[in-house]
Design a protein around this motif. Structure first.
Motif, PDB file in Angstrom:
ATOM      1  N   GLN A 154     -32.569   3.678 -31.804  1.00  0.00           N
ATOM      2  CA  GLN A 154     -33.919   4.226 -31.591  1.00  0.00           C
ATOM      3  C   GLN A 154     -33.924   5.395 -30.620  1.00  0.00           C
ATOM      4  N   VAL A 176     -33.524   7.763 -33.547  1.00  0.00           N
ATOM      5  CA  VAL A 176     -34.456   7.533 -34.666  1.00  0.00           C
ATOM      6  C   VAL A 176     -35.559   6.614 -34.145  1.00  0.00           C
ATOM      7  N   PRO A 177     -36.513   7.175 -33.386  1.00  0.00           N
ATOM      8  CA  PRO A 177     -37.515   6.345 -32.707  1.00  0.00           C
ATOM      9  C   PRO A 177     -38.359   5.494 -33.647  1.00  0.00           C
ATOM     10  N   ASP A 178     -38.544   5.942 -34.880  1.00  0.00           N
ATOM     11  CA  ASP A 178     -39.411   5.218 -35.806  1.00  0.00           C
ATOM     12  C   ASP A 178     -38.712   4.060 -36.516  1.00  0.00           C
ATOM     13  N   PHE A 179     -37.399   3.912 -36.326  1.00  0.00           N
ATOM     14  CA  PHE A 179     -36.717   2.800 -36.975  1.00  0.00           C
ATOM     15  C   PHE A 179     -37.124   1.502 -36.274  1.00  0.00           C
ATOM     16  N   PRO A 180     -37.596   0.507 -37.029  1.00  0.00           N
ATOM     17  CA  PRO A 180     -38.129  -0.713 -36.406  1.00  0.00           C
ATOM     18  C   PRO A 180     -37.089  -1.438 -35.552  1.00  0.00           C
ATOM     19  N   ARG A 181     -37.531  -1.920 -34.384  1.00  0.00           N
ATOM     20  CA  ARG A 181     -36.653  -2.739 -33.558  1.00  0.00           C
ATOM     21  C   ARG A 181     -36.524  -4.126 -34.177  1.00  0.00           C
ATOM     22  N   THR A 217     -34.745  10.400 -43.802  1.00  0.00           N
ATOM     23  CA  THR A 217     -35.600   9.375 -43.198  1.00  0.00           C
ATOM     24  C   THR A 217     -36.400   8.617 -44.253  1.00  0.00           C
ATOM     25  N   SER A 218     -36.768   9.284 -45.339  1.00  0.00           N
ATOM     26  CA  SER A 218     -37.519   8.580 -46.386  1.00  0.00           C
ATOM     27  C   SER A 218     -36.663   7.518 -47.050  1.00  0.00           C
ATOM     28  N   GLU A 242     -36.673   3.658 -45.825  1.00  0.00           N
ATOM     29  CA  GLU A 242     -37.726   2.701 -46.160  1.00  0.00           C
ATOM     30  C   GLU A 242     -37.226   1.575 -47.055  1.00  0.00           C
ATOM     31  N   ALA A 296     -35.522  -0.722 -44.004  1.00  0.00           N
ATOM     32  CA  ALA A 296     -35.895  -0.667 -42.588  1.00  0.00           C
ATOM     33  C   ALA A 296     -36.646  -1.910 -42.123  1.00  0.00           C
TER      34      ALA A 296
END
Length: 385
Positions: free
Chosen positions: A134, A137-142, A177-178, A181, A184
């Motif tokens: 993160q 890639v801050p938007d990748f779910p923890r 990044t798409s 999904e 993720a």
């Protein structure tokens, strides 16, 4: 600078046609980082004539036994590309033979070439292997546990691999990044660092990490920082809407082993995991550049290639995009295999013999058997010199 290439008379065995190039190429040595490896013609093919003859026979045998439509093989020893040859058909319907210019899907060898981008960013202080993903890639779910870049790259983060026929995707993804999904939102398979589970999706995430660390589009970074500096001008992402010269047809073995067309796929969801096409000669260039300091420092090469260790002390045999391969003679090779829809690849560096071997076929099949057979033949020839 490209070498002059002299084609020989095609050789035919059954339905297998071979188009050979025996004017070897010399790699420049001691190149500074970011500088292309120059190529120049030499005339030493006769020194390897016996090994080449034995290797040709081995390749043809495996192709006939397994009904392989087309193959391309290259061998580099020292600074020379001593053998590069195409066998069989790039396109069966059009009767187009394979040549060393033919571009095949290299599959998961894409991970290995992407590893160089990781090394470059490490050396520039832009990427920390032990940082959480993160960070880049801050938007990748923890997840339940934190996961690091190193763990993802070494397949010990617990990110899943394909399910069902996901690798037959026909969806075009506009950016890396798409493609995240697809997986993720899924839970990790295990606590990171405690187990090994191969994951091409993990390398989807690695491509996003490279974008976040570099501030550059992943494919642009690979072209400008890896492929162009190493002279890998035949290695490109396989955009389905692009004209790619010398791209082969893709096949599979159907009922009774008959060769049929492979289904259409769009690999835009996994450039770093397995979306590039290229040639064995490009992989020889790549391998030669990673046998010592050049595009990367020796300490970086050592870190990328060293197998990771799990929490219980067990080795995974896999580093950062590099797998270790014990050889029959006790030596250790490093490289990667690649399985694609309509393609299989094996790429090996054998440091003890100062040798790089790469082979591709345009069907799911025995590329590993072909390359390992060729490697054994040339290892014996090197020992006898």
């Amino acid at each position: 600078m490209h070498a002059a290439l002299r084609p020989l008379r095609p050789l035919r065995t059954g339905f297998i046609a071979a188009v050979a190039l025996v004017a070897p190429l010399v790699f420049g040595t001691g190149q500074a980082q970011g500088q292309a490896l120059p190529l120049a013609e030499i005339h030493a093919a006769d020194d390897w004539s016996q090994a080449i003859a034995e290797a040709r026979a081995a390749v043809r045998r495996v192709m006939i036994e397994n009904n392989v439509p087309g193959a391309s093989i290259a061998v580099g020893v020292g600074d020379a590309l001593v053998w590069s040859e195409g066998f069989g058909w790039a396109d069966i319907e059009q009767g187009t033979p394979v040549t060393p210019l033919s571009r095949f899907r290299i599959g998961s060898v894409s991970k290995t070439v992407t590893s160089t981008a990781i090394g470059l960013l490490m050396e520039r202080g832009q990427l920390d292997l032990d940082a959480e993903v993160q960070e880049y890639v801050p938007d990748f779910p923890r997840k339940r546990w934190p996961i690091t870049v190193r763990q993802v790259a070494g397949h010990i983060a617990g990110i899943r691999h394909y399910r069902g026929r996901e690798n037959f995707s026909m969806v075009r993804y506009p950016d890396v990044t798409s493609g995240l999904e697809i997986f993720a939102a899924d839970s990790l398979l295990f606590e990171p660092g405690t187990d090994y589970s191969y994951s091409s999706y993990g390398w989807n995430l690695i491509s996003a990490v490279i974008e976040g660390a570099s501030g550059t589009d992943f494919l642009d970074f690979m072209r400008d920082e890896v492929f162009e500096p190493l002279g890998m001008r035949s290695t490109v992402p396989e955009h389905t809407d692009s004209i790619i010269p010398h791209r082969v047809g893709y096949y599979e073995n159907g009922i009774g082993g008959a060769v049929v067309n492979a289904p259409y796929v769009d690999n835009s969801y996994k450039w770093a995991g397995g979306g590039f096409v290229g040639t064995p000669e490009d992989l020889i260039r790549f391998g030669r550049a990673h046998m010592g300091p050049g595009i990367l420092q020796q300490a970086t090469l050592d870190e990328l290639m060293a197998p990771m260790t799990l929490a219980d002390g067990e080795s995974t045999g896999y580093g950062v995009g590099w797998r270790s391969y014990p050889q029959d003679d006790g030596d250790m090779a490093v490289g990667h295999s690649g399985g694609s829809v309509g393609g299989t690849t094996l790429f090996l560096i054998v440091p003890e013999h100062d040798m790089v071997v790469a082979g591709v076929i345009n069907v799911s099949g025995p590329a590993g058997e072909i390359v390992q057979s060729v490697a054994r033949i040339f290892e014996q020839a090197v020992r006898g010199r």
